[in-house]
Write a protein that holds these residues in place. Structure first.
Motif, PDB file in Angstrom:
ATOM      1  N   GLU A  23     -10.079   5.843  -0.321  1.00 48.57           N
ATOM      2  CA  GLU A  23     -10.294   7.110   0.398  1.00 48.57           C
ATOM      3  C   GLU A  23      -9.960   6.975   1.881  1.00 48.57           C
ATOM      4  N   TYR A  24     -10.188   5.791   2.426  1.00 42.13           N
ATOM      5  CA  TYR A  24      -9.905   5.497   3.838  1.00 42.13           C
ATOM      6  C   TYR A  24      -8.420   5.702   4.162  1.00 42.13           C
ATOM      7  N   PHE A  31      -6.602   8.130   3.309  1.00 37.86           N
ATOM      8  CA  PHE A  31      -6.269   9.552   3.467  1.00 37.86           C
ATOM      9  C   PHE A  31      -7.204  10.254   4.448  1.00 37.86           C
ATOM     10  N   TYR A  32      -6.741  11.368   4.987  1.00 35.12           N
ATOM     11  CA  TYR A  32      -7.602  12.232   5.805  1.00 35.12           C
ATOM     12  C   TYR A  32      -8.628  12.922   4.904  1.00 35.12           C
ATOM     13  N   ASP A  33      -8.131  13.446   3.781  1.00 33.56           N
ATOM     14  CA  ASP A  33      -8.999  14.119   2.817  1.00 33.56           C
ATOM     15  C   ASP A  33      -9.321  13.142   1.684  1.00 33.56           C
ATOM     16  N   PRO A  34     -10.566  12.692   1.577  1.00 33.21           N
ATOM     17  CA  PRO A  34     -10.924  11.704   0.549  1.00 33.21           C
ATOM     18  C   PRO A  34     -10.585  12.157  -0.867  1.00 33.21           C
ATOM     19  N   ALA A  35     -10.512  13.479  -1.077  1.00 37.99           N
ATOM     20  CA  ALA A  35     -10.205  14.001  -2.421  1.00 37.99           C
ATOM     21  C   ALA A  35      -8.799  13.611  -2.876  1.00 37.99           C
ATOM     22  N   THR A  36      -7.928  13.238  -1.922  1.00 34.21           N
ATOM     23  CA  THR A  36      -6.575  12.789  -2.290  1.00 34.21           C
ATOM     24  C   THR A  36      -6.638  11.503  -3.102  1.00 34.21           C
ATOM     25  N   ALA A  37      -7.693  10.733  -2.896  1.00 29.60           N
ATOM     26  CA  ALA A  37      -7.891   9.497  -3.666  1.00 29.60           C
ATOM     27  C   ALA A  37      -8.466   9.858  -5.029  1.00 29.60           C
ATOM     28  N   THR A  38      -7.595  10.241  -5.950  1.00 28.62           N
ATOM     29  CA  THR A  38      -8.018  10.662  -7.283  1.00 28.62           C
ATOM     30  C   THR A  38      -8.618   9.484  -8.054  1.00 28.62           C
ATOM     31  N   LYS A  39      -9.354   9.800  -9.082  1.00 31.36           N
ATOM     32  CA  LYS A  39      -9.947   8.742  -9.912  1.00 31.36           C
ATOM     33  C   LYS A  39      -8.849   7.847 -10.493  1.00 31.36           C
ATOM     34  N   GLU A  40      -7.750   8.473 -10.883  1.00 36.49           N
ATOM     35  CA  GLU A  40      -6.622   7.720 -11.445  1.00 36.49           C
ATOM     36  C   GLU A  40      -6.108   6.689 -10.432  1.00 36.49           C
ATOM     37  N   LEU A  41      -5.997   7.100  -9.165  1.00 34.47           N
ATOM     38  CA  LEU A  41      -5.511   6.217  -8.115  1.00 34.47           C
ATOM     39  C   LEU A  41      -6.503   5.081  -7.849  1.00 34.47           C
ATOM     40  N   VAL A  42      -7.775   5.431  -7.759  1.00 41.38           N
ATOM     41  CA  VAL A  42      -8.821   4.416  -7.535  1.00 41.38           C
ATOM     42  C   VAL A  42      -8.860   3.432  -8.705  1.00 41.38           C
ATOM     43  N   ASP A  43      -8.779   3.939  -9.920  1.00 42.59           N
ATOM     44  CA  ASP A  43      -8.783   3.078 -11.116  1.00 42.59           C
ATOM     45  C   ASP A  43      -7.621   2.074 -11.063  1.00 42.59           C
ATOM     46  N   ALA A  48      -5.221  -2.970   7.528  1.00 44.58           N
ATOM     47  CA  ALA A  48      -5.263  -2.872   6.069  1.00 44.58           C
ATOM     48  C   ALA A  48      -6.705  -2.802   5.564  1.00 44.58           C
ATOM     49  N   PHE A  49      -6.957  -1.826   4.720  1.00 49.44           N
ATOM     50  CA  PHE A  49      -8.275  -1.643   4.099  1.00 49.44           C
ATOM     51  C   PHE A  49      -9.402  -1.582   5.126  1.00 49.44           C
ATOM     52  N   GLY A  50      -9.083  -1.052   6.313  1.00 49.97           N
ATOM     53  CA  GLY A  50     -10.132  -0.891   7.309  1.00 49.97           C
ATOM     54  C   GLY A  50     -10.669  -2.223   7.800  1.00 49.97           C
ATOM     55  N   GLY A  51      -9.795  -3.250   7.810  1.00 53.48           N
ATOM     56  CA  GLY A  51     -10.177  -4.529   8.383  1.00 53.48           C
ATOM     57  C   GLY A  51     -10.841  -5.485   7.408  1.00 53.48           C
TER      58      GLY A  51
END
Length: 253
Positions: A141-142, A144-156, A122-125
């Motif tokens: 971003e961790y 996903f394979y493509d960091p762009a999948t982690a949209t600002k909305e998701l990060v927020d 979880a969360f890279g340890g």
């Protein structure tokens, strides 16, 4: 995509389409929107239902994977669901495994994608530091394979959650519960058909976890999606649905 969120008898859920039931369970930091493309693809042929799991609403003392499984059973009983195909991502997969073992009469088949239950990183340890937006962004971003999948909305969304003391305490409790409740000794008892759909670049539940699930489950089939991380139905929805469809057709009554 906007689907109607129903509120009924203490449950919040999406219920789209008619036919055999696909019951979708989201992960620890997941949301109903994670399954948008699955709903859109299958709602014309199936009844697709997603309950919001009460991860942040359980009493702290009972916050754990078993409590979520009990919640799912209350929901299934309330809605009178039978002959269900259960789909779970990450923690949702773990809850699905516990539920199938407790109520095998309800579930006809299981789909696991990036499921915990054997191992998860979880969360890279390390758990996200509150207050550090960049750190949270990096950890989302961790996933996903493509960091762009982690949209600002998701990060927020994740940032807001872990900066709420009430929520973060329950996330930690739930994560600890998932680690404690290892399914290694029990999953051989699950004899229904299981479809494993795994991102080949999943860093949270790595490929060897999928291989172990495939070896331990008596009636499993394992499918890989290249250039894909921990949430294939979000990151590679077309590939995910392309694998899911023939499995659903194969098990159709």
């Amino acid at each position: 995509m906007d689907f109607v969120l129903k509120e009924e008898n203490g449950f919040s859920y999406i219920d789209e389409g008619e036919g055999e039931v696909l019951l979708l369970l989201h992960g620890l930091m997941g949301a109903l929107s994670n399954w948008d493309d699955v709903i859109e693809e299958f709602k014309s042929e199936y009844r697709v239902i997603i309950p919001i799991l009460p991860i942040y609403d359980l009493p702290l003392i009972t916050t754990g994977v078993k409590s979520l499984s009990k919640f799912v059973h209350k929901f299934v009983t309330y809605k009178g669901l039978k002959n269900v195909t259960l789909l779970g991502n990450s923690l949702g997969g773990h809850v699905a495994l516990i539920y199938v073992l407790s109520h095998p009469e309800v579930v006809k088949a299981l789909v696991l994608t990036g499921s915990s239950g054997l191992y998860e990183n979880a969360f890279g340890g390390s758990f996200p530091r509150r207050g550090s937006y960049d750190f949270v962004k990096e950890k989302v971003e961790y996933t996903f394979y493509d960091p762009a999948t982690a949209t600002k909305e998701l990060v927020d969304e994740v940032f807001a959650t872990i900066n709420d003391r009430h929520s973060v305490i329950r996330i930690l409790a739930m994560a600890k519960s998932a680690i404690r409740h290892n399914m290694k000794k029990d999953i051989h008892k699950i004899t229904i058909p299981v479809c494993l759909i795994w991102g080949r670049d999943d860093k949270i539940t790595p490929p060897e976890v999928a291989v172990e699930f495939n070896e331990e489950l008596p009636d499993a089939e394992l499918h890989w999606i290249d250039k894909c991380g921990h949430a294939p139905m979000m990151e590679q929805p077309e590939a995910f649905n392309k694998i899911l469809r023939p499995f659903l057709e194969k098990i159709k009554a």
